[in-house]
Design an enzyme around this catalytic site. Structure first.
Site, PDB file in Angstrom:
ATOM      1  N   LYS A 106       0.772  -1.146  -0.211  1.00 43.99           N
ATOM      2  CA  LYS A 106       0.340   0.197  -0.065  1.00 43.99           C
ATOM      3  C   LYS A 106       0.928   0.983   0.124  1.00 43.99           C
ATOM      4  O   LYS A 106       1.518   1.304   0.781  1.00 43.99           O
ATOM      5  CB  LYS A 106      -1.227   0.339   1.019  1.00 43.99           C
ATOM      6  CG  LYS A 106      -1.332   1.081   0.785  1.00 43.99           C
ATOM      7  CD  LYS A 106      -2.500   0.780   2.806  1.00 43.99           C
ATOM      8  CE  LYS A 106      -3.836   1.769   2.444  1.00 43.99           C
ATOM      9  NZ  LYS A 106      -4.696   2.052   3.943  1.00 43.99           N
ATOM     10  N   SER A 120      -9.724   1.922   2.725  1.00 41.59           N
ATOM     11  CA  SER A 120      -8.998   2.716   1.993  1.00 41.59           C
ATOM     12  C   SER A 120      -7.910   1.860   1.330  1.00 41.59           C
ATOM     13  O   SER A 120      -7.734   2.227   0.297  1.00 41.59           O
ATOM     14  CB  SER A 120      -7.914   3.852   2.876  1.00 41.59           C
ATOM     15  OG  SER A 120      -7.479   3.131   3.650  1.00 41.59           O
ATOM     16  N   SER A 140      -9.715  -0.629   7.082  1.00 39.36           N
ATOM     17  CA  SER A 140      -9.653  -0.680   5.377  1.00 39.36           C
ATOM     18  C   SER A 140      -8.643  -1.509   4.769  1.00 39.36           C
ATOM     19  O   SER A 140      -8.268  -1.717   4.318  1.00 39.36           O
ATOM     20  CB  SER A 140      -8.240   1.261   5.607  1.00 39.36           C
ATOM     21  OG  SER A 140      -8.855   1.502   5.903  1.00 39.36           O
TER      22      SER A 140
HETATM   23  N1  GLN Z   1     -12.872   4.141   6.494  1.00 32.66           N
HETATM   24  C1  GLN Z   1     -12.495   5.200   7.752  1.00 32.66           C
HETATM   25  C2  GLN Z   1     -11.875   5.758   7.708  1.00 32.66           C
HETATM   26  O1  GLN Z   1     -12.373   7.015   6.087  1.00 32.66           O
HETATM   27  C3  GLN Z   1     -11.502   3.971   8.045  1.00 32.66           C
HETATM   28  C4  GLN Z   1      -9.979   3.962   7.068  1.00 32.66           C
HETATM   29  C5  GLN Z   1      -8.596   3.148   7.360  1.00 32.66           C
HETATM   30  O2  GLN Z   1      -8.841   2.205   7.847  1.00 32.66           O
HETATM   31  N2  GLN Z   1      -7.801   3.714   7.327  1.00 32.66           N
HETATM   32  O3  GLN Z   1     -11.006   6.703   8.218  1.00 32.66           O
END
Ligand code: GLN
Length: 480
Positions: free
Chosen positions: A78, A153, A177
């Protein structure tokens, strides 16, 4: 060689048996990316030359007698995890052109094992989002239906693994995410306990919540990868001084005799019926395999989204203060003065969602509002954690949905931040409480999209998680 179904384990076996070399394997991954990524958009950058050089080093090491489960195996990363000499944009314009001067600890661990860095995967900008649509670079498509999001994400990592463009990948999970994109794309995703894996060199979103973890095709592969990622790190004081158990040993245990808790707050109206039915089938399968199903309650669940979006944005507003156009990243042209330099560099460099979160986070921390928002959120966070402590007195793992819906259409939720935030309802509590969790595929919708559920376990009970997950995986593959 077709890498679509290829696991880490099969790759390692093929390399050990000299069925193929790491150079051949890596070339196959590069070919798959070249062939498909125009459609999927899973990768941001691929350093083919660097990957092949690492692969030939791995081949030479193996010829000299070295072995190892990741030696010569390509892993996608990532784009917020620093790898020396590679870009690390976090899918943000503000870091365009940035090249990492050092390895994150997780990258150094992979490098020490002789793994190959396959490429940098797309993500929501600074990991803020649930669909990868907030990437400033490109759209990533769900391999099961190109008109749908891959989740986020870590959507690029999930799409690469599920779409036949990677053997395995790393993601990060701050509020879901890893687990949610794994669920949307039909792969396995493990969020380790907070403090299990080093965050050193991993661009911080919310430091009290972030964890790096594996995204793979099988539970065993996740165990193999986590084995290498986990452990105390002198560079990250939040990593725990605890031995790392042999996770592959835990895979054999089976569901027989395990206690599986169903938190009633997670079995609620509003969840998509196909998701709910699939989760219920998974519960029944576990029960048939000898697990004991118990009802539990996590009464503060309804506050989790609010608490998460206060804590995460507060920490983000502090973490992202370093992007000021001075030391690295985008710098505004011809600033009038230093304030203008900061303001315009940030205005030009950050996307809308990141700005929204910085503003929200700054607000909840500001004097006059701190007690009402941030201070109160911390208190409720403690209550959420205690709910889990109580629940784990009654069971070994919890079984819940990962997300209230399967993958949705690109564009469907991106204009409505609240709708997107509410999709995190089942994933954020685990981060607030520091638990470990795994997302597992459990069938498909009528339209062919993956369905999934998650197991959650108490902090540092990854073995318990792997036992349950591998036990379920054997059932589901036996069913065909
Ligand atoms: N969807 C969540 C957010 O937008 C989690 C994102 C993540 O785990 N990086 O914060």
């Amino acid at each position: 060689m077709n890498i679509a179904g290829l696991t880490i384990r099969a790759a390692a076996e093929g390399l050990a048996a000299k069925t193929f070399s790491s150079v051949e394997l890596t070339q196959s991954v590069l070919d798959a990316i070249a062939a498909r990524d125009g459609d999927l958009g899973a990768y941001l950058t691929v350093d083919a030359e660097g990957a092949l050089a690492q692969a030939s080093e791995a081949d030479a090491a193996r010829a000299a007698g070295r072995e190892g489960p990741l030696l010569g195996v390509p892993v996608a990363i990532k784009d917020l995890i620093n790898v020396r000499g590679q870009p690390c944009t976090c899918a943000s314009k503000i870091l365009e052109g940035y090249v990492s001067p050092y390895d994150a600890t997780v990258a150094a661990n992979l490098r020490a094992q002789g793994a190959v860095f396959a490429g940098r995967t797309n993500m929501d900008e600074f990991a803020m989002g649930s669909s990868t649509e907030h990437s400033a670079m490109k759209v990533t498509h769900n391999p099961h239906d190109l008109s749908c999001v891959p989740g986020g994400s870590s959507g690029g990592s999930a799409a690469a693994v599920a779409g036949g463009e990677a053997v395995a990948a790393l993601g990060t999970d701050t509020g879901g995410s890893i687990r949610q994109p794994a669920a949307f794309c039909g792969c396995v995703g493990v969020k380790p306990s907070y403090g299990r894996v080093s965050r050193y060199g991993v661009t911080a979103y919310a430091s009290s919540l972030d964890q790096v973890g594996p995204m793979t095709k099988t539970v065993e592969d996740a165990a193999i990868l986590l084995q290498v990622l986990a452990g105390e790190d002198p560079h990250d004081g939040t990593t725990q001084r605890l031995p790392v158990p042999d996770y592959r040993v835990a895979l054999a245990g089976g569901l027989q005799g395990m206690k599986i808790g169903l938190p009633k707050e997670y079995y609620i109206d509003g969840t998509d019926p196909e998701v709910m039915a699939a989760v219920r089938r998974a519960v029944d399968a576990c029960a048939a395999a000898g697990a004991e199903i118990v009802d539990v309650s996590l009464p503060h669940t309804e506050y989790a989204i609010a608490v998460y979006y206060i804590v995460a944005t507060a920490e983000a507003s502090a973490n992202l203060a370093r992007f000021d156009g001075v030391r690295f990243g985008h710098r505004a042209k011809e600033p009038q003065n230093v304030f203008d330099l900061y303001a315009r560099s940030r205005a030009e460099g950050f996307g809308t969602e990141v700005k929204r979160r910085i503003i929200l986070g700054t607000y909840v921390l500001s004097s006059g509002y701190y007690d009402a928002y941030y201070g109160r959120a911390q208190k409720v966070r403690t209550l959420i954690r205690r709910d889990f402590d109580d629940a784990f007195q009654k069971c070994d793992v919890l079984l819940t949905p990962v997300a209230p819906t399967p993958a949705y259409k690109i564009g469907e939720a991106s204009e409505d931040p609240l709708k997107m935030y509410l999709g995190d309802v089942f994933t954020v509590p685990a981060n607030l409480a520091g638990l470990c969790g795994v997302s597992l595929p459990c069938g498909k919708t009528a339209g062919g999209l993956p369905l999934a559920f998650q197991f959650l376990a108490a902090p540092f009970r990854e073995e318990t998680l792997f036992r349950a997950a591998a036990g379920y995986e054997r059932l589901s593959t036996n069913e065909g």
